[in-house]
Design an enzyme around this catalytic site. Structure first.
Site, mmCIF file in Angstrom:
data_model
loop_
_atom_site.group_PDB
_atom_site.id
_atom_site.type_symbol
_atom_site.label_atom_id
_atom_site.label_comp_id
_atom_site.label_asym_id
_atom_site.label_seq_id
_atom_site.Cartn_x
_atom_site.Cartn_y
_atom_site.Cartn_z
ATOM 1 N N GLY A 55 0.813 -1.211 0.000
ATOM 2 C CA GLY A 55 0.000 0.000 0.000
ATOM 3 C C GLY A 55 0.848 1.262 0.000
ATOM 4 O O GLY A 55 1.995 1.259 0.440
ATOM 5 N N GLY A 57 1.521 5.249 1.330
ATOM 6 C CA GLY A 57 1.422 5.847 2.667
ATOM 7 C C GLY A 57 2.585 5.480 3.561
ATOM 8 O O GLY A 57 2.654 5.899 4.714
ATOM 9 N N HIS A 220 -0.045 0.695 9.837
ATOM 10 C CA HIS A 220 -1.312 1.208 9.298
ATOM 11 C C HIS A 220 -2.161 1.695 10.466
ATOM 12 O O HIS A 220 -3.346 1.976 10.300
ATOM 13 C CB HIS A 220 -2.083 0.113 8.543
ATOM 14 C CG HIS A 220 -1.257 -0.594 7.525
ATOM 15 N ND1 HIS A 220 -0.561 -1.752 7.813
ATOM 16 C CD2 HIS A 220 -0.982 -0.288 6.231
ATOM 17 C CE1 HIS A 220 0.097 -2.131 6.718
ATOM 18 N NE2 HIS A 220 -0.141 -1.266 5.751
ATOM 19 N N CYS A 403 16.460 43.033 28.542
ATOM 20 C CA CYS A 403 17.556 43.913 28.113
ATOM 21 C C CYS A 403 18.345 44.436 29.322
ATOM 22 O O CYS A 403 19.579 44.471 29.311
ATOM 23 C CB CYS A 403 16.990 45.064 27.283
ATOM 24 S SG CYS A 403 18.257 46.163 26.638
ATOM 25 N N SER A 445 21.870 38.710 21.779
ATOM 26 C CA SER A 445 22.516 39.318 20.622
ATOM 27 C C SER A 445 23.257 40.586 21.017
ATOM 28 O O SER A 445 24.224 40.973 20.369
ATOM 29 C CB SER A 445 21.505 39.588 19.509
ATOM 30 O OG SER A 445 20.386 40.250 20.039
#
EC number: 2.7.1.28
Length: 570
Positions: A55, A57, A220, A403, A445
């Site tokens: 089958g 799938g 299945h 921050c 960053s």
């Protein structure tokens, strides 16, 4: 009904095969059938042809295993449904007419597949073809398998590989049938899932609670052996291996210390690559702890159940010949192309690179220069610690509200650094040392941006002194921040304050300029620029994802830069 990215529900199996053929010059469709064949069928003249299927799938199974060194062709059914007798027979005829010296059908143990492939085999034999069939049942789930026997699951791909390598080497149909039958007997697979699966246009076939996993379910969505609470990856793998090798389980695989195996860690379709890597490591560790040698390991999506978030583990006991057959070259696109070698968690690591020794500092000891540097740095640090809460508050509108915390971390790190040793008074060395501290301790960053700025400014100052050198250093630092950070003046970032200050510092290049006056003007420009960010649309950084009408405060990074410059001037 779960969402699926298909064109039509009824055409999805055909469309998937058509996509594979379009992208792979080594594959061809058989006209009028859902059959995929090698493009070079003439190459099998005088050799055994190998056909498999089932089958749809379960992609990349089975179409992904068609190629030189693996399958000659595959017959695909509709979603989770056996292929038709007519299509299997058409595939057999196509390879027989290409001059195959015998045909082996590799069939997974499901009633529909056995019936349809078996019926086609009988009809082909009646036409005079030399066709045989090997049925693969590698599922270790059930302690007492019923009349239907063990299900065929991911271990089947190892049978494809062994048979393919033998056929490519010119082995006879008898020899291939004998060797793959023996290999299939020393192989076991077990699945484990966190979620159900569904075929396009249908609801999931079962449900699992948020905190449940199921052991031993089929590809299945057929029921497994038991449901249990979700376990950590290592415990889940241990549970699987224990069940697969438990002598009281009639479908177990006998594993004794010293055995050699090939391990397949298969993604059932919806597991992330991250989880798959974790499971693979746990499986290797668990087998090593039992004294098992993992001659080869394969990790990836080899036989899936649509989007099922789960894994299956396959083990095949191997000798040197089987390992050679597994290693043999193939052009099948779903077979991994990696360097052959055993799997182990005890790999030697590459030694860490040795850092070049730092150059001795030109100015050491505590002189008037060092004392002045310490005073300025202490003021900068105190200022940042004082405005921590203000910066956090400003950051909540657009960022993650940290921050102030990030800048305070940097301030505390600089204070600790100064306590540990006097800072260098030479400008280039000072900025370079500060870059090291913020890169190590600041995080986010902001830490990298300050590190870039200070590193580039330090390089610009090397071997230079005098006021114009500082203007050049400021420009160099800003240029580095822009190159890697991607922001420009007007994007509502820390760069706005820095850029405004840098423009003012350009006056240092004029003969007779008063450095203190220029610095005071630079601080004023930075403060005005920070305030002006209140009315700007964010063009870079995390704030750029937030609608401008919600950003009614000045940018915290710009405010922090202005505060640092102000503290330097005090």
């Amino acid at each position: 009904v779960p969402k699926k990215l298909v064109t039509t529900v009824s055409g999805c199996a055909d469309d998937a095969l058509a996509g594979l053929v379009a992208c792979n010059s080594g594959l061809r469709l058989l006209q009028g059938h859902r059959v995929l064949l090698r493009h070079d069928l003439q190459a099998i003249r005088g050799r055994v042809a190998l056909l498999s299927g089932g089958g749809s799938g379960h992609e990349p199974a089975h179409a992904g295993y068609v190629g030189k060194g693996m399958l000659t062709g595959v017959v695909a059914g509709a979603m989770f449904a056996s292929p038709s007798v007519g299509s299997v027979l058409a595939a057999i005829r196509a390879v027989a007419q290409a001059g195959a010296a015998g045909i082996l059908l590799i069939v997974m143990n499901y009633t529909g597949d056995r019936l349809n492939f078996g019926m086609a085999l009988e009809r082909a034999r009646a036409e005079g073809a030399d066709v045989r069939m090997v049925v693969v049942g590698d599922d270790c789930a059930f302690a007492t398998p019923g009349k239907a026997g063990r299900r065929g699951i991911c271990g089947t791909i190892l049978i494809h590989k062994v048979a393919g390598a033998l056929a490519e080497a010119g082995a006879s149909l008898d020899e291939i049938e004998k060797k793959v039958t023996a290999a299939a007997k020393v192989m076991g697979t077990l699945g484990l899932s966190l979620s159900p699966c569904s075929i396009p246009g249908s609801k999931p076939s079962f449900q699992l609670a948020e905190d449940e996993m199921e052991l031993g379910l089929g590809i299945h969505g057929e029921a497994g052996v038991r449901r249990m609470k979700v376990l950590p990856a290592d415990k889940a793998v241990e549970t699987m291996l224990k069940h697969m090798t438990d002598p009281s389980n009639a479908s177990h695989l006998s594993l004794t210390p010293g055995s050699s195996v090939v391990l397949v860690v298969n993604n059932l379709g919806g597991l992330s690559g991250l989880e798959l890597g974790i499971v693979a490591g746990a499986a290797v560790r668990c087998l090593e702890n039992r004294g098992i040698r993992i001659a080869r390991a394969m990790v990836g999506s080899f036989m899936t159940a649509m989007e099922m978030a789960g894994i299956s583990l396959t083990l095949m006991l191997v000798d040197e010949e089987l390992v050679r057959l597994i290693d043999a070259k193939t052009t099948a696109m779903a077979w991994p192309n990696i360097l052959a070698g055993p799997a182990t968690t005890r790999r030697e690591e590459v030694p860490a690179p040795i850092e070049a020794p730092k150059k001795p500092q030109d100015e050491t000891g505590i002189g008037p220069g060092t004392a002045r540097v310490e005073r300025v740095l202490q003021r900068v640090c105190s200022t940042l610690l004082d405005i921590r809460d203000k910066l956090n508050e400003l950051d909540r509108g657009a960022g993650d509200g940290d921050c102030g915390h990030t800048h305070a971390q940097a301030a505390q790190a600089i204070q600790a650094w100064m306590r540990s040793r006097p800072p260098p008074a030479a400008p280039a060395q000072l900025l370079s040392a500060l870059a090291d501290v913020v890169l190590e301790e600041m995080g986010g960053s902001s830490g990298v941006l300050y590190g870039l700025f200070l590193t580039a400014a330090a390089r610009s100052l090397r071997g230079r002194n005098g006021s114009p050198a500082w203007a050049d250093a400021m420009d160099a630092g800003i240029e580095a921040m822009q190159r890697y950070g991607g922001a420009a003046p007007g994007d509502r970032t820390m760069l706005d304050s820095l850029f405004a200050a840098a423009q003012a510092l350009h006056s240092l290049r004029s003969p007779g300029a008063d450095p203190l006056q220029v610095l005071a003007a630079a601080v004023q420009s930075a403060e005005a620029a920070a305030e002006a960010t209140r009315h700007m649309e964010a063009g870079a950084g995390r704030a750029s994802y937030v609608h401008s009408s919600r950003l009614e405060q000045p940018d915290p990074g710009a405010v922090a830069v202005a505060a640092v410059l102000g503290a330097v001037l005090q």
